[in-house]
Design an enzyme around this catalytic site. Structure first.
Site, PDB file in Angstrom:
ATOM      1  N   SER A 181      -2.305   2.304  10.025  1.00 59.54           N
ATOM      2  CA  SER A 181      -1.220   1.515  10.007  1.00 59.54           C
ATOM      3  C   SER A 181      -0.887   0.741  11.264  1.00 59.54           C
ATOM      4  O   SER A 181      -0.190  -0.229  11.467  1.00 59.54           O
ATOM      5  CB  SER A 181       0.076   2.160   9.482  1.00 59.54           C
ATOM      6  N   HIS A 209      -1.184  -0.073   3.308  1.00 59.99           N
ATOM      7  CA  HIS A 209      -1.312  -1.410   4.070  1.00 59.99           C
ATOM      8  C   HIS A 209      -2.569  -2.021   3.480  1.00 59.99           C
ATOM      9  O   HIS A 209      -2.840  -3.228   4.120  1.00 59.99           O
ATOM     10  CB  HIS A 209      -1.622  -1.159   5.777  1.00 59.99           C
ATOM     11  N   LYS A 238       5.694  -2.670   1.080  1.00 62.22           N
ATOM     12  CA  LYS A 238       4.931  -3.409   2.105  1.00 62.22           C
ATOM     13  C   LYS A 238       4.687  -4.883   1.325  1.00 62.22           C
ATOM     14  O   LYS A 238       5.491  -5.519   1.129  1.00 62.22           O
ATOM     15  CB  LYS A 238       4.041  -2.770   2.402  1.00 62.22           C
TER      16      LYS A 238
HETATM   17  C1  LIG Z   1       4.379   2.783   5.508  1.00 62.67           C
HETATM   18  C2  LIG Z   1       3.643   4.047   5.146  1.00 62.67           C
HETATM   19  C3  LIG Z   1       3.823   5.051   4.466  1.00 62.67           C
HETATM   20  C4  LIG Z   1       5.370   5.243   3.820  1.00 62.67           C
HETATM   21  O1  LIG Z   1       5.580   4.092   2.911  1.00 62.67           O
HETATM   22  P1  LIG Z   1       7.217   3.880   2.719  1.00 62.67           P
HETATM   23  O2  LIG Z   1       7.370   3.321   1.512  1.00 62.67           O
HETATM   24  O3  LIG Z   1       7.561   2.863   3.869  1.00 62.67           O
HETATM   25  O4  LIG Z   1       7.919   5.304   2.771  1.00 62.67           O
HETATM   26  C5  LIG Z   1       2.823   5.952   3.878  1.00 62.67           C
HETATM   27  N1  LIG Z   1       1.683   5.636   4.416  1.00 62.67           N
HETATM   28  C6  LIG Z   1       1.465   4.794   5.334  1.00 62.67           C
HETATM   29  C7  LIG Z   1      -0.211   4.839   5.885  1.00 62.67           C
HETATM   30  C8  LIG Z   1       2.256   3.736   5.667  1.00 62.67           C
HETATM   31  O5  LIG Z   1       1.892   2.725   6.516  1.00 62.67           O
END
Ligand SMILES: *Cc1c(COP(=O)(O)O)cnc(C)c1O
Length: 389
Positions: A181, A209, A238
């Protein structure tokens, strides 16, 4: 010391190290152009990759759901039942990712924690990438499995650990982000799969991502590389533009999660409108090849342009463009200088990234225009001059 005095001392310590965090105030939806702290700026720091967070079709799905489903979900689904909206989303997401079944969670964080805590126990063992997301790390901790951390994206180090330690655990999982990320690099998924097979381990991939961004129809990194994962986690927060998350896998794995994942069993189900929005978003995301192309183009231009200006930007094939600065305070000065020039680009500091690797994490959106990207590049050029970097 009172609790409040303890808290103040901890805050003072963070401030002294340039690590105190304060969120800016946003007075608009999360779109390419936003109102932030009273100014109109270009947003280059969200994970709203495809620009769906304020998409009219998703807003309409949410409105219809409020009419049809009401607002609240009542309780955990094991208590007050699975609403049509939840079941429709799970069916749609499983079909999208060509898996037997899917289970919805409230967030990606709770999906990872619940999934790993269910699939591993104290007699088991996990092999985890050094840069895995905090929620994977926390899920492994909660599982009480023994955890071996391999060097970031290093299959040789993973093999060394598997050879030395595989026998210590009954079941074994290899766990990795698909796209890391804060660095935007892609995990060596084919190598991880081969090693998992060789050492009788299963592969868990967090597609947060990659979903909607990579692969045919945006199916993610495993699909892009033709790699089968035993379990995949995706977030709806996302590229899907909303919130919530899901785990996909075999029917039996998902059924076990419904019975044992504590963040599912002991938590009120996501609001039903989230399920309806997930279905509508899956339709948009699948068909968003033009948006994915725009995203790729913007990412490439930013990488090339910033390097030309002398910024340190590692190679990568995703829209996450890390601009490495190093020092936490310098990173925040650059972020502030960019903001003054109309570009909202957040600085990322420890503990989100390792000490000495603070950075601006620049993320374009499909809904940016080419002119927006030019404007961002100009802001970096100008900020660099003003900061004598
Ligand atoms: C953002 C993210 C999460 C968490 O997801 P949310 O829906 O924002 O809680 C989990 N794993 C990775 C790799 C992330 O980037």
């Amino acid at each position: 010391m009172t609790l409040s005095a303890h808290a103040q001392a901890a805050l003072d310590d963070l401030a002294a190290r340039g690590l105190l965090r304060n969120a800016r105030s946003v007075e608009s939806p999360q779109s390419a152009e936003m109102r932030v702290d009273g100014r109109t700026v270009l947003c280059f720091c969200s994970n709203n990759y495809l620009g769906l967070a304020d998409d009219p079709a998703l807003l309409e799905a949410a409105r219809l759901s409020l009419e049809q489903d009401g607002l609240g979900s009542g309780a955990s689904r094991l208590v007050s039942g699975s609403m049509d909206a939840h079941r429709a989303a799970e069916e749609r997401l499983a079909r999208y990712l060509e898996e037997e079944a899917a289970i919805l969670f409230s967030t990606g964080y709770t999906a990872n924690v619940g999934t790993l805590q269910t699939l591993l126990g104290p007699d088991d063992i996990a092999f985890s990438d050094a840069l895995n997301h905090a929620s994977l790390i926390d899920g492994l901790r909660l599982s009480r499995a023994r955890v071996h951390v391999y060097r970031h994206s290093d299959p040789d180090d993973l093999e060394r650990l598997l050879r030395a330690h595989r026998a210590e655990g009954r079941r074994a999982l290899v766990v990795s982000d698909a796209v890391f990320s804060m660095d935007g690099d892609l995990a060596p998924l084919a190598e991880l799969r081969a090693l998992a097979d060789r050492y009788q381990a299963d592969l868990v991939v967090d597609e947060a991502h990659a979903l909607g961004v990579l692969g045919p129809r945006g199916q993610g990194a495993c699909a892009a590389l033709g790699v089968r994962a035993d379990v995949r986690i995706g977030t709806l927060g996302k590229s899907f533009g909303a919130a919530g998350a899901f785990t996909v896998g075999s029917a039996a794995v998902v059924a076990l999660l419904r019975n044992r994942a504590r963040s599912y069993v002991f938590s009120t189900a996501p609001v039903p409108l989230l399920g309806r929005v997930a279905v509508a978003a899956a339709d948009l995301v699948e068909a968003a090849d033009a948006r994915r192309e725009a995203l790729r183009r913007h990412g490439k231009r930013l990488r090339a342009g910033l390097r030309e200006q002398g910024y340190e930007v590692p190679d990568g094939e995703t829209p996450i463009v890390p601009v490495l600065v190093g020092d936490a305070r310098e990173t925040m000065s650059l972020s502030a200088a960019l903001f003054e020039r109309g570009v909202f680009a957040q600085g990322i500091r420890p503990p989100t990234v390792p000490q000495g690797t603070s950075r601006i994490r620049l993320v374009p959106m499909a809904t940016h225009t080419d002119a927006h990207v030019t404007q961002a590049l100009e802001a970096f050029e100008d900020a660099r001059r003003s900061l004598h970097r």
